[in-house]
Write a protein that holds these residues in place. Structure first.
Motif, PDB file in Angstrom:
ATOM      1  N   VAL A   1       0.864  -1.185   0.000  1.00 10.85           N
ATOM      2  CA  VAL A   1       0.000   0.000   0.000  1.00 10.85           C
ATOM      3  C   VAL A   1       0.896   1.229   0.000  1.00 10.85           C
ATOM      4  O   VAL A   1       1.729   1.401   0.897  1.00 10.85           O
ATOM      5  N   SER A   2       0.744   2.071  -1.013  1.00  7.70           N
ATOM      6  CA  SER A   2       1.617   3.230  -1.197  1.00  7.70           C
ATOM      7  C   SER A   2       0.787   4.509  -1.184  1.00  7.70           C
ATOM      8  O   SER A   2      -0.141   4.667  -1.984  1.00  7.70           O
ATOM      9  N   VAL A   3       1.135   5.437  -0.282  1.00  8.53           N
ATOM     10  CA  VAL A   3       0.393   6.693  -0.111  1.00  8.53           C
ATOM     11  C   VAL A   3       1.263   7.854  -0.575  1.00  8.53           C
ATOM     12  O   VAL A   3       2.421   7.977  -0.157  1.00  8.53           O
ATOM     13  N   SER A   4       0.716   8.708  -1.438  1.00  3.42           N
ATOM     14  CA  SER A   4       1.441   9.866  -1.962  1.00  3.42           C
ATOM     15  C   SER A   4       1.024  11.133  -1.235  1.00  3.42           C
ATOM     16  O   SER A   4      -0.172  11.390  -1.058  1.00  3.42           O
ATOM     17  N   LEU A   5       2.014  11.943  -0.838  1.00  3.85           N
ATOM     18  CA  LEU A   5       1.760  13.214  -0.150  1.00  3.85           C
ATOM     19  C   LEU A   5       2.658  14.288  -0.747  1.00  3.85           C
ATOM     20  O   LEU A   5       3.868  14.090  -0.896  1.00  3.85           O
ATOM     21  N   GLY A   6       2.061  15.430  -1.085  1.00  2.00           N
ATOM     22  CA  GLY A   6       2.856  16.538  -1.602  1.00  2.00           C
ATOM     23  C   GLY A   6       2.833  16.632  -3.109  1.00  2.00           C
ATOM     24  O   GLY A   6       1.808  16.398  -3.753  1.00  2.00           O
ATOM     25  N   LEU A   7       3.970  16.985  -3.691  1.00  2.00           N
ATOM     26  CA  LEU A   7       4.049  17.238  -5.129  1.00  2.00           C
ATOM     27  C   LEU A   7       3.654  16.012  -5.950  1.00  2.00           C
ATOM     28  O   LEU A   7       3.915  14.876  -5.540  1.00  2.00           O
ATOM     29  N   PRO A   8       3.041  16.238  -7.115  1.00  2.00           N
ATOM     30  CA  PRO A   8       2.692  15.112  -7.989  1.00  2.00           C
ATOM     31  C   PRO A   8       3.935  14.522  -8.644  1.00  2.00           C
ATOM     32  O   PRO A   8       4.961  15.197  -8.799  1.00  2.00           O
ATOM     33  N   ILE A   9       3.833  13.255  -9.030  1.00  2.00           N
ATOM     34  CA  ILE A   9       4.954  12.576  -9.677  1.00  2.00           C
ATOM     35  C   ILE A   9       4.414  11.555 -10.661  1.00  2.00           C
ATOM     36  O   ILE A   9       3.284  11.058 -10.514  1.00  2.00           O
ATOM     37  N   SER A  10       5.207  11.252 -11.682  1.00  2.00           N
ATOM     38  CA  SER A  10       4.825  10.233 -12.662  1.00  2.00           C
ATOM     39  C   SER A  10       5.312   8.873 -12.182  1.00  2.00           C
ATOM     40  O   SER A  10       6.524   8.631 -12.098  1.00  2.00           O
TER      41      SER A  10
ATOM     42  N   GLU B   1      -0.954  12.007  -7.217  1.00  2.00           N
ATOM     43  CA  GLU B   1      -1.107  13.321  -6.617  1.00  2.00           C
ATOM     44  C   GLU B   1      -1.314  13.208  -5.108  1.00  2.00           C
ATOM     45  O   GLU B   1      -1.486  12.118  -4.561  1.00  2.00           O
ATOM     46  N   HIS B   2      -1.298  14.345  -4.442  1.00  2.00           N
ATOM     47  CA  HIS B   2      -1.453  14.435  -2.996  1.00  2.00           C
ATOM     48  C   HIS B   2      -2.713  13.695  -2.535  1.00  2.00           C
ATOM     49  O   HIS B   2      -3.821  13.987  -2.998  1.00  2.00           O
ATOM     50  N   GLY B   3      -2.544  12.716  -1.654  1.00  2.00           N
ATOM     51  CA  GLY B   3      -3.681  11.960  -1.130  1.00  2.00           C
ATOM     52  C   GLY B   3      -4.017  10.702  -1.890  1.00  2.00           C
ATOM     53  O   GLY B   3      -4.871   9.925  -1.451  1.00  2.00           O
TER      54      GLY B   3
ATOM     55  N   HIS C   1       4.243  22.759  -3.363  1.00  2.00           N
ATOM     56  CA  HIS C   1       2.977  22.270  -2.847  1.00  2.00           C
ATOM     57  C   HIS C   1       2.599  23.067  -1.603  1.00  2.00           C
ATOM     58  O   HIS C   1       3.475  23.383  -0.779  1.00  2.00           O
ATOM     59  N   PRO C   2       1.314  23.406  -1.432  1.00  2.00           N
ATOM     60  CA  PRO C   2       0.927  24.235  -0.286  1.00  2.00           C
ATOM     61  C   PRO C   2       1.160  23.585   1.070  1.00  2.00           C
ATOM     62  O   PRO C   2       1.230  24.286   2.080  1.00  2.00           O
ATOM     63  N   VAL C   3       1.278  22.277   1.112  1.00  2.00           N
ATOM     64  CA  VAL C   3       1.462  21.567   2.390  1.00  2.00           C
ATOM     65  C   VAL C   3       2.906  21.125   2.598  1.00  2.00           C
ATOM     66  O   VAL C   3       3.453  21.254   3.694  1.00  2.00           O
ATOM     67  N   THR C   4       3.559  20.611   1.563  1.00  2.00           N
ATOM     68  CA  THR C   4       4.895  20.028   1.715  1.00  2.00           C
ATOM     69  C   THR C   4       5.998  20.843   1.054  1.00  2.00           C
ATOM     70  O   THR C   4       7.167  20.442   1.100  1.00  2.00           O
ATOM     71  N   GLY C   5       5.666  21.959   0.430  1.00  2.00           N
ATOM     72  CA  GLY C   5       6.679  22.767  -0.239  1.00  2.00           C
ATOM     73  C   GLY C   5       7.214  22.098  -1.487  1.00  2.00           C
ATOM     74  O   GLY C   5       6.440  21.643  -2.326  1.00  2.00           O
ATOM     75  N   GLN C   6       8.540  22.002  -1.596  1.00  2.00           N
ATOM     76  CA  GLN C   6       9.169  21.451  -2.795  1.00  2.00           C
ATOM     77  C   GLN C   6       9.441  19.957  -2.682  1.00  2.00           C
ATOM     78  O   GLN C   6      10.323  19.434  -3.359  1.00  2.00           O
ATOM     79  N   VAL C   7       8.654  19.286  -1.875  1.00  2.00           N
ATOM     80  CA  VAL C   7       8.933  17.882  -1.547  1.00  2.00           C
ATOM     81  C   VAL C   7       7.716  17.004  -1.813  1.00  2.00           C
ATOM     82  O   VAL C   7       6.574  17.449  -1.719  1.00  2.00           O
ATOM     83  N   ARG C   8       7.985  15.754  -2.133  1.00  2.00           N
ATOM     84  CA  ARG C   8       6.955  14.722  -2.166  1.00  2.00           C
ATOM     85  C   ARG C   8       7.357  13.633  -1.180  1.00  2.00           C
ATOM     86  O   ARG C   8       8.519  13.216  -1.135  1.00  2.00           O
TER      87      ARG C   8
END
Length: 226
Positions: A154-163, A181-183, A207-214
């Motif tokens: 199970v993988s959860v993404s938070l912050g900047l989007p990524i491919s 994407e976030h969430g 990103h408004p929550v994590t800045g320049q990070v994912r």
């Protein structure tokens, strides 16, 4: 416990998003769009607390290469890599202390996510936390150090989007890209458990929550060893 309400801006975006909330990537692999959004703020707060006790670090591969992604762990076991190889350990090599415990809310989210994707009874005992900065990536790989492939990832993404790159059971299979994407939560198990996967380099952004990070939370069940 009721979920915390989303900020108005996020609520507007969620309402405007008409894409399907559940997308099957292949048999056994499902993307759950926005599934973790209600808990995202609490997840990030707990993540920072974990990192205070088990700081992010850049690990070395068995071949001597340096991984670009910052990593840490929580749970009964943590994934590490160095000249000795890939493995799970009960203690953090930096301080020889037990990894921070897996927060109960994280455990519940992982179990709910797995069930939503068709995998009931998932109870992870390890969570690998990755921190991506602009330009960092993850090459195609299999998650095969857990010793029990009957349990999903199970993988959860938070912050900047990524491919995200989703491949096949052979490294030679050309992967296709999916935007995470976030969430968003991605679950794979069953026939898809050993599919190759990775991510393209993280693009610059704010990103408004994590800045320049994912951040990426990856929940696994690691089989006990003698």
């Amino acid at each position: 416990m009721p979920h915390s309400p989303l900020p108005l801006a996020q609520m507007d975006l969620a309402l405007a998003d008409t894409r399907p909330k559940r997308v099957t990537l292949s048999p056994g692999a499902m993307l759950l769009r926005g599934f973790a959004l209600p808990e995202a703020s609490e997840l990030i707060s707990a993540l920072h607390d974990i990192a205070k006790n088990a700081p992010f670090r850049t690990m070395m591969t068995p071949g001597g290469g340096k991984m670009s992604v910052g990593m840490t762990n929580c749970g009964a076991l943590g994934w590490v890599t160095d000249r000795r190889g890939y493995r799970y350990t009960p203690t953090d090599p930096l301080n020889n202390q037990a990894w921070p415990p897996l927060p109960p809310a994280w455990q519940k989210l992982a179990t709910r996510s797995a069930e939503a994707a068709g995998f009931k009874g998932f109870h992870p005992n390890a969570c690998l936390i990755n921190r991506y900065e602009p330009g960092t990536r993850m090459a195609l790989h299999q998650d095969k150090d857990e010793g029990d492939f009957s349990q999903p990832i199970v993988s959860v993404s938070l912050g900047l989007p990524i491919s995200f790159l989703w491949g096949g059971l052979k490294r030679s299979t050309s992967p296709h890209a999916i935007l995470l994407e976030h969430g968003d939560v991605l679950v794979w198990g069953g026939k898809a458990r050993l599919h190759y996967h990775g991510v393209k380099p993280l693009a610059d952004g704010l990103h408004p929550v994590t800045g320049q990070v994912r951040f990426n939370l990856t929940f696994r069940f690691v089989a006990p060893t003698d």
